[in-house]
Design an enzyme around this catalytic site. Structure first.
Site, mmCIF file in Angstrom:
data_model
loop_
_atom_site.group_PDB
_atom_site.id
_atom_site.type_symbol
_atom_site.label_atom_id
_atom_site.label_comp_id
_atom_site.label_asym_id
_atom_site.label_seq_id
_atom_site.Cartn_x
_atom_site.Cartn_y
_atom_site.Cartn_z
ATOM 1 C CG ASP A 98 6.134 -4.952 11.232
ATOM 2 O OD1 ASP A 98 4.906 -4.791 11.052
ATOM 3 O OD2 ASP A 98 6.651 -6.059 11.459
ATOM 4 C CG HIS A 100 1.849 -6.416 10.716
ATOM 5 N ND1 HIS A 100 2.927 -6.277 9.876
ATOM 6 C CD2 HIS A 100 0.865 -7.017 10.001
ATOM 7 C CE1 HIS A 100 2.608 -6.787 8.692
ATOM 8 N NE2 HIS A 100 1.367 -7.248 8.734
ATOM 9 C CB SER A 151 9.995 -7.086 11.819
ATOM 10 O OG SER A 151 9.210 -6.376 10.915
HETATM 11 CO CO1 B1M Z 1 0.381 -8.285 7.046
HETATM 12 N N1 B1M Z 1 1.615 -9.790 6.867
HETATM 13 N N2 B1M Z 1 1.377 -7.309 5.689
HETATM 14 N N3 B1M Z 1 -0.954 -6.912 7.273
HETATM 15 N N4 B1M Z 1 -0.541 -9.495 8.100
HETATM 16 C C1 B1M Z 1 1.472 -10.896 7.810
HETATM 17 C C2 B1M Z 1 2.354 -10.714 9.044
HETATM 18 C C3 B1M Z 1 1.914 -12.140 6.918
HETATM 19 C C4 B1M Z 1 2.453 -13.337 7.715
HETATM 20 C C5 B1M Z 1 0.712 -12.577 6.048
HETATM 21 C C6 B1M Z 1 1.032 -13.697 5.101
HETATM 22 O O1 B1M Z 1 1.638 -13.472 4.086
HETATM 23 N N5 B1M Z 1 0.658 -14.900 5.381
HETATM 24 C C7 B1M Z 1 2.940 -11.493 5.998
HETATM 25 C C8 B1M Z 1 4.399 -11.493 6.509
HETATM 26 C C9 B1M Z 1 5.317 -12.305 5.636
HETATM 27 C C10 B1M Z 1 6.678 -12.363 6.239
HETATM 28 O O2 B1M Z 1 7.404 -11.409 6.322
HETATM 29 N N6 B1M Z 1 6.979 -13.553 6.694
HETATM 30 C C11 B1M Z 1 2.399 -10.084 5.880
HETATM 31 C C12 B1M Z 1 2.720 -9.185 4.827
HETATM 32 C C13 B1M Z 1 3.550 -9.750 3.694
HETATM 33 C C14 B1M Z 1 2.271 -7.846 4.794
HETATM 34 C C15 B1M Z 1 2.606 -6.751 3.750
HETATM 35 C C16 B1M Z 1 4.062 -6.717 3.254
HETATM 36 C C17 B1M Z 1 1.603 -6.915 2.589
HETATM 37 C C18 B1M Z 1 1.803 -5.981 1.436
HETATM 38 O O3 B1M Z 1 1.689 -4.784 1.560
HETATM 39 N N7 B1M Z 1 2.100 -6.570 0.302
HETATM 40 C C19 B1M Z 1 2.235 -5.475 4.511
HETATM 41 C C20 B1M Z 1 3.431 -4.994 5.373
HETATM 42 C C21 B1M Z 1 3.422 -3.547 5.620
HETATM 43 C C22 B1M Z 1 4.528 -3.183 6.579
HETATM 44 O O4 B1M Z 1 4.524 -3.604 7.717
HETATM 45 N N8 B1M Z 1 5.498 -2.429 6.105
HETATM 46 C C23 B1M Z 1 1.169 -5.993 5.425
HETATM 47 C C24 B1M Z 1 0.112 -5.218 5.886
HETATM 48 C C25 B1M Z 1 -0.912 -5.685 6.704
HETATM 49 C C26 B1M Z 1 -2.156 -4.872 7.036
HETATM 50 C C27 B1M Z 1 -1.875 -3.378 7.220
HETATM 51 C C28 B1M Z 1 -3.170 -5.049 5.916
HETATM 52 C C29 B1M Z 1 -2.671 -5.632 8.316
HETATM 53 C C30 B1M Z 1 -2.121 -5.041 9.649
HETATM 54 C C31 B1M Z 1 -3.066 -4.077 10.314
HETATM 55 C C32 B1M Z 1 -2.569 -3.680 11.675
HETATM 56 O O5 B1M Z 1 -1.843 -4.366 12.361
HETATM 57 N N9 B1M Z 1 -2.996 -2.518 12.083
HETATM 58 C C33 B1M Z 1 -2.006 -7.005 8.147
HETATM 59 C C34 B1M Z 1 -2.426 -8.181 8.857
HETATM 60 C C35 B1M Z 1 -3.697 -8.046 9.664
HETATM 61 C C36 B1M Z 1 -1.696 -9.403 8.815
HETATM 62 C C37 B1M Z 1 -2.068 -10.783 9.405
HETATM 63 C C38 B1M Z 1 -3.140 -11.391 8.506
HETATM 64 C C39 B1M Z 1 -2.560 -10.802 10.834
HETATM 65 C C40 B1M Z 1 -1.657 -10.120 11.871
HETATM 66 C C41 B1M Z 1 -2.384 -9.928 13.185
HETATM 67 O O6 B1M Z 1 -2.860 -8.848 13.490
HETATM 68 N N10 B1M Z 1 -2.579 -11.003 13.960
HETATM 69 C C42 B1M Z 1 -0.676 -11.539 9.314
HETATM 70 C C43 B1M Z 1 -0.814 -13.031 9.148
HETATM 71 C C44 B1M Z 1 -0.841 -13.748 10.494
HETATM 72 O O7 B1M Z 1 -0.156 -13.366 11.430
HETATM 73 N N11 B1M Z 1 -1.589 -14.779 10.590
HETATM 74 C C45 B1M Z 1 0.049 -10.739 8.318
HETATM 75 C C46 B1M Z 1 -3.293 -10.964 15.222
HETATM 76 C C47 B1M Z 1 -2.361 -10.507 16.362
HETATM 77 C C48 B1M Z 1 -3.086 -10.503 17.692
HETATM 78 O O8 B1M Z 1 -1.305 -11.430 16.401
HETATM 79 O O9 B1M Z 1 0.423 -9.640 15.880
HETATM 80 O O10 B1M Z 1 1.038 -12.117 15.819
HETATM 81 P P1 B1M Z 1 0.246 -11.009 16.416
HETATM 82 O O11 B1M Z 1 0.561 -10.914 17.955
HETATM 83 C C49 B1M Z 1 0.612 -12.064 18.769
HETATM 84 C C50 B1M Z 1 2.015 -12.622 18.967
HETATM 85 O O12 B1M Z 1 2.822 -12.518 17.823
HETATM 86 C C51 B1M Z 1 2.536 -11.901 20.162
HETATM 87 O O13 B1M Z 1 1.364 -11.678 20.957
HETATM 88 C C52 B1M Z 1 0.191 -11.633 20.140
HETATM 89 C C53 B1M Z 1 -0.842 -12.617 20.657
HETATM 90 O O14 B1M Z 1 -1.106 -12.498 22.018
HETATM 91 N N12 B1M Z 1 3.225 -10.630 20.061
HETATM 92 C C54 B1M Z 1 3.976 -10.152 21.099
HETATM 93 C C55 B1M Z 1 3.276 -9.724 19.064
HETATM 94 N N13 B1M Z 1 4.042 -8.690 19.409
HETATM 95 C C56 B1M Z 1 4.480 -8.923 20.657
HETATM 96 C C57 B1M Z 1 5.303 -8.159 21.494
HETATM 97 C C58 B1M Z 1 5.592 -8.669 22.761
HETATM 98 C C59 B1M Z 1 5.079 -9.887 23.183
HETATM 99 C C60 B1M Z 1 4.266 -10.654 22.364
HETATM 100 O O15 B1M Z 1 6.362 -8.028 23.636
HETATM 101 C C61 B1M Z 1 6.849 -6.738 23.335
#
Ligand code: B1M
Length: 213
Positions: A98, A100, A151
Protein backbone atom coordinates in the site's frame (compact mmCIF):
# COMPACT_ATOMS: atom_id res chain seq x y z
CA UNK A 1 -17.14 30.01 -5.04
CA UNK A 2 -17.00 30.34 -1.27
CA UNK A 3 -13.65 29.94 0.49
CA UNK A 4 -14.64 26.43 1.60
CA UNK A 5 -15.64 25.43 -1.93
CA UNK A 6 -12.42 26.85 -3.35
CA UNK A 7 -10.34 24.86 -0.85
CA UNK A 8 -12.09 21.65 -1.87
CA UNK A 9 -11.68 22.46 -5.55
CA UNK A 10 -7.87 22.84 -5.30
CA UNK A 11 -7.79 19.20 -4.20
CA UNK A 12 -10.29 18.04 -6.83
CA UNK A 13 -8.62 19.98 -9.64
CA UNK A 14 -5.11 19.14 -8.45
CA UNK A 15 -3.99 22.75 -8.70
CA UNK A 16 -2.04 24.89 -6.23
CA UNK A 17 -2.71 28.24 -7.91
CA UNK A 18 -4.21 30.47 -5.23
CA UNK A 19 -4.04 27.72 -2.61
CA UNK A 20 -1.74 29.36 -0.07
CA UNK A 21 -3.61 32.71 0.19
CA UNK A 22 -6.86 30.78 0.65
CA UNK A 23 -5.32 28.56 3.34
CA UNK A 24 -4.09 31.73 5.04
CA UNK A 25 -7.60 33.18 4.92
CA UNK A 26 -9.10 29.94 6.23
CA UNK A 27 -6.87 30.17 9.31
CA UNK A 28 -8.73 33.33 10.33
CA UNK A 29 -11.89 31.24 10.66
CA UNK A 30 -10.81 27.70 11.39
CA UNK A 31 -8.13 25.73 13.19
CA UNK A 32 -5.63 23.94 10.90
CA UNK A 33 -7.26 20.57 11.65
CA UNK A 34 -10.72 21.93 10.87
CA UNK A 35 -9.42 23.02 7.47
CA UNK A 36 -7.97 19.56 6.83
CA UNK A 37 -10.90 17.54 8.15
CA UNK A 38 -13.49 19.84 6.55
CA UNK A 39 -13.04 21.30 3.06
CA UNK A 40 -9.81 19.50 2.13
CA UNK A 41 -11.09 16.05 3.15
CA UNK A 42 -14.38 16.72 1.36
CA UNK A 43 -12.32 17.45 -1.75
CA UNK A 44 -10.42 14.20 -1.31
CA UNK A 45 -13.68 12.24 -0.91
CA UNK A 46 -14.85 13.78 -4.16
CA UNK A 47 -11.58 12.71 -5.82
CA UNK A 48 -12.18 9.17 -4.57
CA UNK A 49 -15.68 9.17 -6.08
CA UNK A 50 -14.55 10.57 -9.43
CA UNK A 51 -11.72 8.05 -9.57
CA UNK A 52 -14.14 5.26 -8.78
CA UNK A 53 -16.34 6.37 -11.69
CA UNK A 54 -13.34 6.45 -14.02
CA UNK A 55 -13.63 10.22 -14.32
CA UNK A 56 -10.07 10.70 -13.02
CA UNK A 57 -6.89 8.78 -13.81
CA UNK A 58 -4.18 7.85 -11.32
CA UNK A 59 -1.91 10.71 -12.49
CA UNK A 60 -4.67 13.18 -11.64
CA UNK A 61 -5.30 11.61 -8.24
CA UNK A 62 -1.57 11.95 -7.61
CA UNK A 63 -1.82 15.69 -8.29
CA UNK A 64 -4.71 15.90 -5.82
CA UNK A 65 -2.53 14.11 -3.28
CA UNK A 66 0.22 16.68 -3.92
CA UNK A 67 -2.21 19.50 -3.16
CA UNK A 68 -3.33 17.77 0.04
CA UNK A 69 0.29 17.25 1.11
CA UNK A 70 1.24 20.87 0.32
CA UNK A 71 -1.77 22.06 2.33
CA UNK A 72 -0.91 19.89 5.33
CA UNK A 73 2.72 21.12 5.14
CA UNK A 74 1.56 24.71 5.09
CA UNK A 75 -0.88 24.23 7.99
CA UNK A 76 1.41 22.12 10.17
CA UNK A 77 3.34 24.99 11.86
CA UNK A 78 0.03 26.56 12.90
CA UNK A 79 -1.11 23.47 14.79
CA UNK A 80 -1.17 23.43 18.55
CA UNK A 81 1.82 21.79 20.11
CA UNK A 82 1.90 20.54 23.66
CA UNK A 83 5.08 21.16 25.61
CA UNK A 84 4.83 17.91 27.55
CA UNK A 85 7.76 15.59 28.05
CA UNK A 86 7.92 12.55 25.78
CA UNK A 87 4.86 10.37 26.39
CA UNK A 88 6.08 7.41 24.41
CA UNK A 89 7.64 6.15 21.23
CA UNK A 90 5.49 4.87 18.36
CA UNK A 91 6.50 3.22 15.10
CA UNK A 92 4.26 4.13 12.16
CA UNK A 93 3.99 2.37 8.82
CA UNK A 94 1.73 1.92 5.84
CA UNK A 95 1.44 -1.84 5.40
CA UNK A 96 3.01 -3.96 2.67
CA UNK A 97 1.53 -3.39 -0.80
CA UNK A 98 0.00 0.00 0.00
CA UNK A 99 1.39 3.40 -1.02
CA UNK A 100 -1.22 5.68 0.58
CA UNK A 101 0.52 7.84 3.17
CA UNK A 102 -1.37 11.10 3.63
CA UNK A 103 -3.43 9.75 6.54
CA UNK A 104 -0.42 8.11 8.17
CA UNK A 105 1.61 11.31 7.87
CA UNK A 106 -1.24 13.26 9.44
CA UNK A 107 -1.20 10.80 12.34
CA UNK A 108 2.57 11.41 12.63
CA UNK A 109 2.10 15.19 12.78
CA UNK A 110 -0.64 15.02 15.39
CA UNK A 111 1.12 12.50 17.60
CA UNK A 112 4.49 14.24 17.42
CA UNK A 113 2.87 17.61 18.17
CA UNK A 114 1.42 16.02 21.27
CA UNK A 115 4.44 14.54 22.95
CA UNK A 116 5.12 11.30 21.07
CA UNK A 117 8.39 10.35 19.44
CA UNK A 118 7.51 8.91 16.05
CA UNK A 119 9.57 6.56 13.94
CA UNK A 120 7.92 6.71 10.50
CA UNK A 121 8.92 3.71 8.41
CA UNK A 122 7.12 4.97 5.30
CA UNK A 123 5.00 3.01 2.84
CA UNK A 124 4.78 -0.63 1.65
CA UNK A 125 6.39 -1.81 4.88
CA UNK A 126 6.60 -5.61 5.14
CA UNK A 127 6.26 -7.33 8.54
CA UNK A 128 10.01 -8.20 8.56
CA UNK A 129 10.89 -4.52 8.46
CA UNK A 130 8.49 -3.78 11.31
CA UNK A 131 10.00 -6.56 13.39
CA UNK A 132 13.50 -5.25 12.74
CA UNK A 133 12.43 -1.71 13.68
CA UNK A 134 10.69 -3.03 16.80
CA UNK A 135 13.92 -4.67 17.98
CA UNK A 136 15.98 -1.59 17.20
CA UNK A 137 13.63 1.10 18.52
CA UNK A 138 11.86 -0.66 21.41
CA UNK A 139 8.66 1.37 20.85
CA UNK A 140 5.69 1.57 23.20
CA UNK A 141 3.25 0.93 20.35
CA UNK A 142 3.05 0.23 16.62
CA UNK A 143 0.71 2.12 14.29
CA UNK A 144 -0.39 0.58 11.00
CA UNK A 145 -2.14 2.39 8.20
CA UNK A 146 -3.73 1.01 5.03
CA UNK A 147 -6.40 2.21 2.63
CA UNK A 148 -6.90 -0.70 0.28
CA UNK A 149 -9.24 -3.60 0.97
CA UNK A 150 -6.24 -5.92 0.62
CA UNK A 151 -4.41 -3.84 3.25
CA UNK A 152 -6.97 -4.83 5.86
CA UNK A 153 -6.03 -8.45 5.11
CA UNK A 154 -2.35 -7.49 5.18
CA UNK A 155 -2.86 -6.19 8.72
CA UNK A 156 -4.05 -9.63 9.78
CA UNK A 157 -0.86 -11.17 8.33
CA UNK A 158 1.25 -8.45 9.92
CA UNK A 159 -0.33 -9.09 13.33
CA UNK A 160 0.40 -12.82 12.95
CA UNK A 161 4.03 -12.20 11.99
CA UNK A 162 4.53 -9.73 14.83
CA UNK A 163 3.12 -12.27 17.27
CA UNK A 164 5.44 -15.00 15.93
CA UNK A 165 8.35 -12.63 16.52
CA UNK A 166 7.27 -12.15 20.15
CA UNK A 167 6.07 -8.57 19.72
CA UNK A 168 3.25 -7.73 22.14
CA UNK A 169 3.09 -3.92 22.43
CA UNK A 170 -0.27 -2.32 21.59
CA UNK A 171 -1.08 -1.98 17.88
CA UNK A 172 -3.04 0.97 16.58
CA UNK A 173 -4.68 0.49 13.18
CA UNK A 174 -6.42 2.92 10.86
CA UNK A 175 -7.37 3.62 7.26
CA UNK A 176 -10.37 3.80 4.98
CA UNK A 177 -10.88 0.07 4.34
CA UNK A 178 -10.81 -0.86 8.03
CA UNK A 179 -13.62 -0.98 10.55
CA UNK A 180 -13.75 -1.39 14.30
CA UNK A 181 -15.50 -4.72 13.76
CA UNK A 182 -12.86 -6.07 11.37
CA UNK A 183 -10.17 -4.98 13.82
CA UNK A 184 -11.87 -6.76 16.70
CA UNK A 185 -12.91 -9.95 14.94
CA UNK A 186 -10.09 -10.45 12.42
CA UNK A 187 -6.92 -8.67 13.55
CA UNK A 188 -7.06 -8.75 17.36
CA UNK A 189 -7.49 -12.58 17.63
CA UNK A 190 -4.20 -13.02 15.71
CA UNK A 191 -2.13 -11.00 18.16
CA UNK A 192 -0.95 -11.32 21.76
CA UNK A 193 -1.25 -7.64 22.68
CA UNK A 194 -3.99 -5.03 22.46
CA UNK A 195 -5.20 -4.03 18.98
CA UNK A 196 -7.13 -0.78 18.69
CA UNK A 197 -8.90 0.88 15.77
CA UNK A 198 -8.68 4.64 15.20
CA UNK A 199 -11.19 6.24 12.85
CA UNK A 200 -9.06 9.33 12.29
CA UNK A 201 -5.85 10.95 13.44
CA UNK A 202 -7.40 12.67 16.47
CA UNK A 203 -8.96 9.39 17.54
CA UNK A 204 -5.45 7.91 17.20
CA UNK A 205 -4.14 10.55 19.59
CA UNK A 206 -6.93 9.86 22.12
CA UNK A 207 -6.12 6.16 22.02
CA UNK A 208 -2.38 6.76 22.37
CA UNK A 209 -3.06 9.02 25.36
CA UNK A 210 -5.22 6.36 27.01
CA UNK A 211 -2.50 3.79 26.45
CA UNK A 212 0.21 6.01 27.90
CA UNK A 213 -1.80 6.95 31.04
CO1 B1M B 1 -5.78 5.42 -4.11
N1 B1M B 1 -7.34 4.33 -3.68
N2 B1M B 1 -5.08 3.97 -5.21
N3 B1M B 1 -4.33 6.63 -4.52
N4 B1M B 1 -6.76 6.73 -3.25
C1 B1M B 1 -8.28 4.86 -2.68
C2 B1M B 1 -7.93 4.39 -1.27
C3 B1M B 1 -9.67 4.28 -3.21
C4 B1M B 1 -10.74 4.12 -2.12
C5 B1M B 1 -10.19 5.19 -4.34
C6 B1M B 1 -11.46 4.70 -4.97
O1 B1M B 1 -11.43 3.79 -5.76
N5 B1M B 1 -12.58 5.24 -4.66
C7 B1M B 1 -9.22 2.96 -3.83
C8 B1M B 1 -9.20 1.74 -2.89
C9 B1M B 1 -10.18 0.68 -3.30
C10 B1M B 1 -10.19 -0.42 -2.29
O2 B1M B 1 -9.27 -1.17 -2.12
N6 B1M B 1 -11.31 -0.46 -1.61
C11 B1M B 1 -7.83 3.31 -4.31
C12 B1M B 1 -7.12 2.60 -5.32
C13 B1M B 1 -7.90 1.52 -6.04
C14 B1M B 1 -5.79 2.90 -5.68
C15 B1M B 1 -4.89 2.16 -6.71
C16 B1M B 1 -5.00 0.62 -6.72
C17 B1M B 1 -5.20 2.77 -8.10
C18 B1M B 1 -4.48 2.14 -9.24
O3 B1M B 1 -3.27 2.17 -9.33
N7 B1M B 1 -5.25 1.56 -10.13
C19 B1M B 1 -3.50 2.63 -6.29
C20 B1M B 1 -2.93 1.72 -5.17
C21 B1M B 1 -1.47 1.67 -5.15
C22 B1M B 1 -1.00 0.89 -3.95
O4 B1M B 1 -1.23 1.28 -2.82
N8 B1M B 1 -0.37 -0.25 -4.19
C23 B1M B 1 -3.81 3.97 -5.70
C24 B1M B 1 -2.93 5.04 -5.72
C25 B1M B 1 -3.22 6.30 -5.21
C26 B1M B 1 -2.31 7.51 -5.41
C27 B1M B 1 -0.82 7.17 -5.36
C28 B1M B 1 -2.62 8.14 -6.76
C29 B1M B 1 -2.83 8.46 -4.27
C30 B1M B 1 -2.06 8.30 -2.92
C31 B1M B 1 -0.96 9.31 -2.74
C32 B1M B 1 -0.37 9.22 -1.36
O5 B1M B 1 -0.96 8.81 -0.39
N9 B1M B 1 0.86 9.65 -1.27
C33 B1M B 1 -4.24 7.90 -4.02
C34 B1M B 1 -5.27 8.63 -3.32
C35 B1M B 1 -4.95 10.07 -2.99
C36 B1M B 1 -6.51 8.03 -2.96
C37 B1M B 1 -7.76 8.69 -2.33
C38 B1M B 1 -8.46 9.49 -3.43
C39 B1M B 1 -7.53 9.60 -1.14
C40 B1M B 1 -6.72 9.00 0.02
C41 B1M B 1 -6.29 10.08 0.99
O6 B1M B 1 -5.16 10.53 0.98
N10 B1M B 1 -7.22 10.60 1.81
C42 B1M B 1 -8.58 7.41 -1.87
C43 B1M B 1 -10.07 7.63 -1.86
C44 B1M B 1 -10.56 8.13 -0.50
O7 B1M B 1 -10.06 7.74 0.54
N11 B1M B 1 -11.53 8.97 -0.51
C45 B1M B 1 -7.98 6.35 -2.68
C46 B1M B 1 -6.95 11.66 2.76
C47 B1M B 1 -6.35 11.09 4.06
C48 B1M B 1 -6.10 12.18 5.08
O8 B1M B 1 -7.30 10.18 4.56
O9 B1M B 1 -5.69 8.22 4.37
O10 B1M B 1 -8.17 7.85 4.86
P1 B1M B 1 -6.95 8.68 5.01
O11 B1M B 1 -6.62 8.85 6.54
C49 B1M B 1 -7.62 9.15 7.48
C50 B1M B 1 -8.20 7.94 8.19
O12 B1M B 1 -8.31 6.81 7.36
C51 B1M B 1 -7.32 7.75 9.38
O13 B1M B 1 -6.92 9.08 9.72
C52 B1M B 1 -6.96 9.94 8.57
C53 B1M B 1 -7.80 11.16 8.87
O14 B1M B 1 -7.45 11.82 10.04
N12 B1M B 1 -6.11 6.95 9.32
C54 B1M B 1 -5.50 6.51 10.47
C55 B1M B 1 -5.38 6.51 8.28
N13 B1M B 1 -4.33 5.80 8.70
C56 B1M B 1 -4.38 5.79 10.04
C57 B1M B 1 -3.53 5.20 10.98
C58 B1M B 1 -3.84 5.36 12.33
C59 B1M B 1 -4.95 6.08 12.74
C60 B1M B 1 -5.80 6.67 11.82
O15 B1M B 1 -3.10 4.84 13.31
C61 B1M B 1 -1.89 4.17 13.00
Amino acid sequence: LSLEERLGSYVVEGTKEGLIPDLQEALNKYSPLQVINGPLMRGMEQVGKLFNNNELIVAEVLQSAEVMKASVNYLEPFMEKSETSVKGKIILATVKGDVHDIGKNLVEIILSNNGYKIVNLGIKVPPEQLIEAFKREQPDAIGLSGLLVKSAQQMVITAQDLRSAGVDVPILVGGAALTRKFTKTRIAPEYDGVVLYAKDAMDGLDIANKLSD
